[in-house]
Design an enzyme around this catalytic site. Structure first.
Site: not given
Ligand code: F0G
Length: 482
Positions: A80, A132-133, A223, A266, A389, A455
């Site tokens: 832990y 980003f979303t 990022d 990623k 998208r 979505f």
């Molecule tokens: N920033 C970028 C540029 C991303 O593409 C993503 C995730 C995140 C932050 C968030 O990271 O998923 O580990 O919480 N992109 C995924 C996609 C979901 O399908 O493009 P996460």
């Protein structure tokens, strides 16, 4: 991966790995695919994986792991508090990024949560190349606002600009004269800008951006989730940086910023995330949130196995022979589709191949979600799952009007080391067929529309019986073949 000249065949990407574990795939027959997409409410997020042939929804958390990663997971030190695995990861991130402090988090959006909660106060603004979303949602949840200052060329889907993710320096200059320092929570640059088609920024551009921020006393955030492909494009497309190694470039880029965060789903071919920081005070402020929202400071919501895999995966991500796997496959796919007249985002970016749904389906109004309709149609004719998208991924205005997206894309992600070239060829073939029959594709209408993240969970029906006609045309051309 190298790009080799062939003597008798056209130039093509060549994998620098061999496959030692495989997973069987199933291609459902056409009528079953029609049933599956109807059951999923024409939303590819709601398809069951067992109904999908090639899963191009995302490259997040689905990149193939290496033998070295799997081996490292067996020796992970489970505790832990104070696990040796954690210190290995901390050492790897701080040494690769050239920043002294590290905080673990369970994935990329968790880092965004911590950053927004620490730095954004109601009424503050966050300039960035593009949103980003999840990033935008976390900033807005804290009462902040996002401003996108990407160069105009970034939103032109067909272009020859090598760095469409660049920040517009003139727009930034004006921005700094418009808003006082106290109003700006931080500035964010996104590597491999996701929502405009995985498009990179140049090193020259971020040097300028960071230097302007330093003059104005603005905190800078990178990022780095899609840094891998961005590094490759800098090395390939930026003359002044060609002689540098990928690791030299990584350190140079990351150490420009005050905070660098990443999704290891990623970057690192595993699952997890983390933040690297330059400043001790900021580190101390953010540190408090990790045990509260993520887990104890030496795991941050990740399993030790995943932390081991990230430490190894980060090195593999920056391997000079691995780094081009994604971009070379994507370029191959984009160029082949372009040859057949299919509208795609150019130049080829990272992450995946992006179809321009507005040009693909000019007869489908944006209020009927052309990118969503294209995703549904492609699944029907191929069993391939892509990700909408476009307008479906936007949220309605407070008064209920649609907020029409600037770009309507169908993203076909190419996770690293997962697909073979023959699978990519299959995708190209079916997309070209669909393009030649595009007049048969109609729009979609919501039948279940959640207020947030529609979505992910929303369900739609075709706005006319177009899917039946599309299936009939497919059957006519392909007969009993799948
Ligand atoms: N920033 C970028 C540029 C991303 O593409 C993503 C995730 C995140 C932050 C968030 O990271 O998923 O580990 O919480 N992109 C995924 C996609 C979901 O399908 O493009 P996460």
């Amino acid at each position: 991966m190298t790009n080799i000249e062939m003597k008798f065949l056209p130039k093509q990407p060549l994998e620098m790995h061999k496959v030692r574990i495989v997973q069987k795939l199933h291609l459902l027959p056409l009528e079953k695919r029609l049933e599956a997409i109807a059951k999923a409410g024409n939303n590819t997020f709601l398809l069951k994986n067992e109904d999908v042939f090639l899963d191009m929804l995302t490259d997040s958390g689905v990149n193939a792991m290496s033998d070295q990663q799997l081996a490292s997971m067996m020796i992970a030190d489970d505790a832990y508090a104070g696990s040796a695995t954690y210190y290995k990861l901390e050492d790897k991130v701080t040494s690769l990024f050239g920043l002294p402090f590290f905080l673990p988090a369970h994935q990329g959006r968790a880092c965004e949560h911590i950053i927004a909660k620490t730095l954004v106060k109601p009424g503050m603004r966050v300039p960035m190349n593009y949103h980003f979303t999840t990033t935008k949602s976390h900033i807005v949840l804290q009462g902040g606002e996002v401003d996108e200052l990407v160069i105009d060329e970034g939103l032109k889907l067909q272009s020859t600009h090598p760095f469409k993710g660049n920040m517009d320096l003139e727009k930034l200059r004006k921005y700094f004269s418009q808003y006082p320092k106290e109003k700006i929570a931080f500035l964010r640059m996104e590597a491999g800008t996701n929502l405009i088609g995985g498009q990179p920024f140049s090193l020259a551009n971020i040097r300028e951006v960071v230097s302007m921020c330093q003059k104005h006393g603005i905190i800078t955030v990178l990022d780095a989730s899609l840094l891998q492909d961005n590094l490759y494009f800098i090395k390939k497309r930026e003359e002044a940086e060609k002689h540098k190694s990928i690791k030299e470039l990584t350190k140079e880029i990351c150490s420009l910023f005050d905070i660098v965060y990443f999704s290891a789903r990623k970057l690192g071919f595993a699952k997890g995330g983390g933040l690297a920081l330059k400043d001790k005070d900021l580190y101390e402020r953010m540190k408090e949130l990790v045990p509260l929202y993520e887990g104890f400071l030496t795991y941050g919501g990740m399993s030790v196995k995943e932390m081991e895999a990230i430490a190894v995966g980060l090195d593999e991500t920056m391997d000079e022979e691995v780094i081009n796997q994604g971009p070379e496959f994507i370029a191959y796919m984009v160029e082949a589709l372009e040859k057949h007249g299919v509208p795609v985002v150019t130049p080829p970016g990272g992450l995946g191949c992006h179809l321009d749904a507005k040009s693909f389906l000019p007869h489908v109004p944006q209020t009927e979600y052309p990118a969503g309709a294209l995703a549904s149609a492609l699944y029907i004719v191929s069993g391939i799952r892509g990700m909408e998208r476009g307008t479906m991924s936007e949220q309605r205005e407070p008064d209920g009007r649609e907020r029409l997206a600037e770009v309507e894309l169908l993203r076909l992600a190419l996770p690293r080391r997962v697909f073979t070239l023959s699978q990519v060829n299959y995708a190209i073939d079916r997309i070209v067929w669909l393009y030649n029959h595009r007049h048969l594709v109609g729009g979609l209408k919501f039948v279940k529309e959640p207020d947030i993240l529609r979505f992910f969970f929303g369900e739609l029906n075709p706005s006319s019986p177009w899917q039946k006609q599309l299936a009939e045309a497919f059957q006519k051309d392909f007969g009993k073949s799948l």
